[in-house]
Scaffold this motif. Structure first.
Motif, PDB file in Angstrom:
ATOM      1  N   ALA A 141       0.801  -1.115  -0.183  1.00 57.83           N
ATOM      2  CA  ALA A 141       0.011  -0.067   0.038  1.00 57.83           C
ATOM      3  C   ALA A 141       0.846   1.285  -0.116  1.00 57.83           C
ATOM      4  O   ALA A 141       1.817   1.402   0.880  1.00 57.83           O
ATOM      5  CB  ALA A 141      -0.826   0.052   1.083  1.00 57.83           C
ATOM      6  N   PHE A 142       0.482   1.965  -0.883  1.00 56.86           N
ATOM      7  CA  PHE A 142       1.119   3.463  -0.877  1.00 56.86           C
ATOM      8  C   PHE A 142       0.203   4.552  -0.779  1.00 56.86           C
ATOM      9  O   PHE A 142      -0.880   4.530  -1.611  1.00 56.86           O
ATOM     10  CB  PHE A 142       2.048   3.412  -2.373  1.00 56.86           C
ATOM     11  N   LEU A 143       0.628   5.600  -0.255  1.00 59.82           N
ATOM     12  CA  LEU A 143      -0.048   6.983   0.117  1.00 59.82           C
ATOM     13  C   LEU A 143       0.654   7.934  -0.670  1.00 59.82           C
ATOM     14  O   LEU A 143       1.833   8.261  -0.435  1.00 59.82           O
ATOM     15  CB  LEU A 143      -0.294   7.250   1.444  1.00 59.82           C
ATOM     16  N   VAL A 144      -0.163   8.577  -1.656  1.00 57.64           N
ATOM     17  CA  VAL A 144       0.948   9.538  -2.589  1.00 57.64           C
ATOM     18  C   VAL A 144       0.057  10.910  -2.250  1.00 57.64           C
ATOM     19  O   VAL A 144      -1.035  11.329  -2.950  1.00 57.64           O
ATOM     20  CB  VAL A 144       0.810   9.035  -4.161  1.00 57.64           C
ATOM     21  N   PRO A 145       0.647  11.972  -1.888  1.00 61.25           N
ATOM     22  CA  PRO A 145       0.436  13.209  -1.902  1.00 61.25           C
ATOM     23  C   PRO A 145       0.431  13.853  -3.096  1.00 61.25           C
ATOM     24  O   PRO A 145       1.246  13.638  -3.890  1.00 61.25           O
ATOM     25  CB  PRO A 145       1.324  14.044  -0.774  1.00 61.25           C
ATOM     26  N   VAL A 146      -0.611  14.764  -3.548  1.00 58.38           N
ATOM     27  CA  VAL A 146      -0.846  15.364  -4.899  1.00 58.38           C
ATOM     28  C   VAL A 146      -1.004  16.777  -4.732  1.00 58.38           C
ATOM     29  O   VAL A 146      -2.053  17.246  -3.992  1.00 58.38           O
ATOM     30  CB  VAL A 146      -1.929  14.629  -5.451  1.00 58.38           C
ATOM     31  N   GLY A 147      -0.221  17.512  -5.025  1.00 60.83           N
ATOM     32  CA  GLY A 147      -0.405  19.113  -4.942  1.00 60.83           C
ATOM     33  C   GLY A 147      -0.732  19.574  -6.070  1.00 60.83           C
ATOM     34  O   GLY A 147      -0.494  19.551  -7.376  1.00 60.83           O
ATOM     35  N   ILE A 148      -2.150  20.433  -6.322  1.00 64.17           N
ATOM     36  CA  ILE A 148      -2.695  21.037  -7.297  1.00 64.17           C
ATOM     37  C   ILE A 148      -2.516  22.411  -6.966  1.00 64.17           C
ATOM     38  O   ILE A 148      -3.094  23.140  -5.899  1.00 64.17           O
ATOM     39  CB  ILE A 148      -4.026  20.565  -7.387  1.00 64.17           C
ATOM     40  N   ARG A 149      -1.950  23.231  -8.043  1.00 62.69           N
ATOM     41  CA  ARG A 149      -2.118  24.770  -7.870  1.00 62.69           C
ATOM     42  C   ARG A 149      -2.444  25.181  -9.279  1.00 62.69           C
ATOM     43  O   ARG A 149      -2.095  24.538 -10.236  1.00 62.69           O
ATOM     44  CB  ARG A 149      -0.501  25.201  -7.834  1.00 62.69           C
ATOM     45  N   PHE A 150      -3.449  26.120  -9.306  1.00 64.96           N
ATOM     46  CA  PHE A 150      -3.697  26.963 -10.396  1.00 64.96           C
ATOM     47  C   PHE A 150      -3.071  28.328 -10.646  1.00 64.96           C
ATOM     48  O   PHE A 150      -3.192  28.925  -9.644  1.00 64.96           O
ATOM     49  CB  PHE A 150      -5.366  27.289 -10.389  1.00 64.96           C
ATOM     50  N   HIS A 151      -2.704  28.650 -11.901  1.00 69.47           N
ATOM     51  CA  HIS A 151      -2.275  29.993 -12.078  1.00 69.47           C
ATOM     52  C   HIS A 151      -3.166  30.455 -13.285  1.00 69.47           C
ATOM     53  O   HIS A 151      -3.460  29.780 -13.981  1.00 69.47           O
ATOM     54  CB  HIS A 151      -0.783  29.518 -12.594  1.00 69.47           C
ATOM     55  N   HIS A 152      -3.464  31.773 -12.846  1.00 70.32           N
ATOM     56  CA  HIS A 152      -4.264  32.657 -13.869  1.00 70.32           C
ATOM     57  C   HIS A 152      -3.456  33.311 -14.814  1.00 70.32           C
ATOM     58  O   HIS A 152      -2.467  33.703 -14.756  1.00 70.32           O
ATOM     59  CB  HIS A 152      -5.167  33.324 -13.061  1.00 70.32           C
ATOM     60  N   ASP A 153      -4.226  33.646 -16.077  1.00 71.29           N
ATOM     61  CA  ASP A 153      -3.825  34.189 -17.151  1.00 71.29           C
ATOM     62  C   ASP A 153      -3.773  35.728 -16.695  1.00 71.29           C
ATOM     63  O   ASP A 153      -4.598  36.153 -15.902  1.00 71.29           O
ATOM     64  CB  ASP A 153      -4.577  34.157 -18.155  1.00 71.29           C
ATOM     65  N   ALA A 154      -2.670  36.482 -17.210  1.00 69.41           N
ATOM     66  CA  ALA A 154      -2.553  37.863 -16.594  1.00 69.41           C
ATOM     67  C   ALA A 154      -3.910  38.623 -17.037  1.00 69.41           C
ATOM     68  O   ALA A 154      -4.142  39.624 -16.509  1.00 69.41           O
ATOM     69  CB  ALA A 154      -1.280  38.547 -17.305  1.00 69.41           C
ATOM     70  N   ALA A 155      -4.602  38.150 -17.976  1.00 68.71           N
ATOM     71  CA  ALA A 155      -5.914  38.875 -18.478  1.00 68.71           C
ATOM     72  C   ALA A 155      -6.976  38.836 -17.596  1.00 68.71           C
ATOM     73  O   ALA A 155      -7.913  39.756 -17.603  1.00 68.71           O
ATOM     74  CB  ALA A 155      -6.346  38.142 -19.906  1.00 68.71           C
ATOM     75  N   VAL A 156      -6.855  37.981 -16.515  1.00 70.18           N
ATOM     76  CA  VAL A 156      -7.971  37.776 -15.419  1.00 70.18           C
ATOM     77  C   VAL A 156      -8.019  39.148 -14.675  1.00 70.18           C
ATOM     78  O   VAL A 156      -8.839  39.707 -14.273  1.00 70.18           O
ATOM     79  CB  VAL A 156      -7.540  36.821 -14.530  1.00 70.18           C
TER      80      VAL A 156
END
Length: 396
Positions: free
Chosen positions: A176-191
């Motif tokens: 058994a393995f536990l895998v941390p998963v990091g999710i980051r969102f980056h916005h286009d400068a037009a926002v």
């Protein structure tokens, strides 16, 4: 984070993967990502190792942070990109939107969980999937969506507990393995060009005259503080004083304490999310009492308490110094999205976004159990702490 005034009885929805539906589901998922959530680019790293473990027949539990409504679609797309299938645990509420939606979720290997109570069916299903399958299982340990990608909310121990129980049942060399998963969102400068009009709409929503001449940062702080003051007046009869974070904490505690005074407090529930779940469970249990149904007056009071508990969770979900500490483009966008969801019902995604997803180094749970670094009983707390540290590092 959406309002949950759920007084419906719960029925577990098991996964029912349908091979013929998978291509349709993946196509719909891709369209959702691009058209609904404006995720036009998806960068990933670390998933080759996940694929290697899955192909070797091991049990892999992916534990991502959960800061955006598109997270499940992002992870589904990535798993398919690496030629894997998956199972997901998802909140019961997403199955209750429509029958067609529930059918689609089940067909893609998603199953429900009642987050407010001891959902034994969801727990048993999770353990069985880990024991019998090598397809990655995805569970979000934060439990709620908080819209702050650079800060991690305290994790629930359920993920670690499930994996420890599954690991104890494995044999034949399966690990058994536990895998941390990091999710980051980056916005286009037009926002940035969308901020002024979106803030004007939010100011108008609470009865204010829009102030487009003010700076964006000043308007965000002003609007957030004003919304907090409205909630304080609604529930306590007066505006709080002092630091925003202190006021948020006080409001959260006052609302939960009031509900606990009426419905009792669970001594094992310490953090605000734990106290919220305990109260929602108790309130819903009374609402659905078939032997002694609540009167019409009591029912209205119970539903009002669900609203108060929801507001407590909203107050907890705002980190007072998150935006104040660093006014980056992404933090501005995230904060405005959060305000939109709380005031308008759903955030806007007006410009393209990039999702960057990192699968961290897998935690070898089976090996740690064998070496005495973890114990089957009592091991959930240290394993959760390790996961939290690894996830936080991925988001830094």
């Amino acid at each position: 984070m959406r309002r949950l005034r759920n007084d419906l009885p719960y029925a577990f929805r098991p996964p029912k993967p349908r091979a013929w539906f998978r291509p349709l589901g993946l196509l719909a998922n891709r369209l959702y990502l691009q058209r609904k959530y404006a995720v036009n680019r998806l960068d990933d790293s670390g998933f080759d190792r996940v694929k290697e473990l899955s192909r070797a027949g091991h049990a892999v539990l992916l534990a991502p942070n959960h800061a955006d409504h598109s997270d499940p679609h992002v992870v589904t797309e990535l798993i398919a990109r690496h030629d894997m299938k998956s199972h997901f645990m998802a909140a019961r509420e997403v199955f209750e939107v429509s029958k067609l939606g529930a059918f689609a979720l089940e067909s893609m290997g998603v199953y429900s969980v009642d987050r407010d109570g001891p959902d034994l069916s969801a727990i048993k299903t999770s353990i069985t999937l880990l024991e019998k399958s090598s397809d990655p299982l995805v569970i979000y340990p934060e439990g709620e969506i908080y819209h702050h990608h650079e800060r991690l909310d305290p994790l629930h121990e359920g993920v670690a507990s499930i994996l420890l129980k599954a690991a104890a049942r494995m044999n034949g060399g399966k690990e058994a393995f536990l895998v941390p998963v990091g999710i980051r969102f980056h916005h286009d400068a037009a926002v940035e060009a969308t901020f002024r009009d979106r803030l004007s709409r939010l100011e108008d929503r609470i009865g204010w005259t829009p102030r487009p001449a003010l700076s964006i940062d000043e308007r965000i702080v002003r609007l957030g503080t004003g919304l907090l003051g409205l909630k304080e007046m609604e529930h306590t009869g007066e505006n709080g004083r002092g630091r925003i974070q202190d006021r948020l904490t006080s409001l959260c505690d006052a609302l939960l304490s009031a509900a606990e005074g009426r419905h009792g407090r669970d001594p094992k529930s310490v953090t605000a999310p734990e106290r919220v779940r305990a109260q929602r469970y108790r309130i819903r249990k009374r609402l659905l009492d078939a032997e002694k149904p609540p009167t019409a007056v009591e029912r209205d009071e119970l539903l009002d308490d669900l609203d108060r508990v929801f507001t407590a969770l909203q107050a907890h979900s705002y980190i007072g110094d998150y935006f104040l500490a660093e006014q980056t483009l992404d933090r501005r966008a995230e904060t405005i999205m959060k305000l939109e969801e709380d005031l308008l019902g759903f955030p806007n995604y007006p410009t393209p976004r990039t999702a960057r997803v990192t699968a961290g180094e897998p935690i070898p749970v089976s090996k740690m159990l064998a070496a005495g670094e973890l114990f089957a009983k009592g091991g959930a707390t240290p394993l959760t702490a390790l996961l939290e540290a690894r996830l936080a590092a991925l988001l830094a």
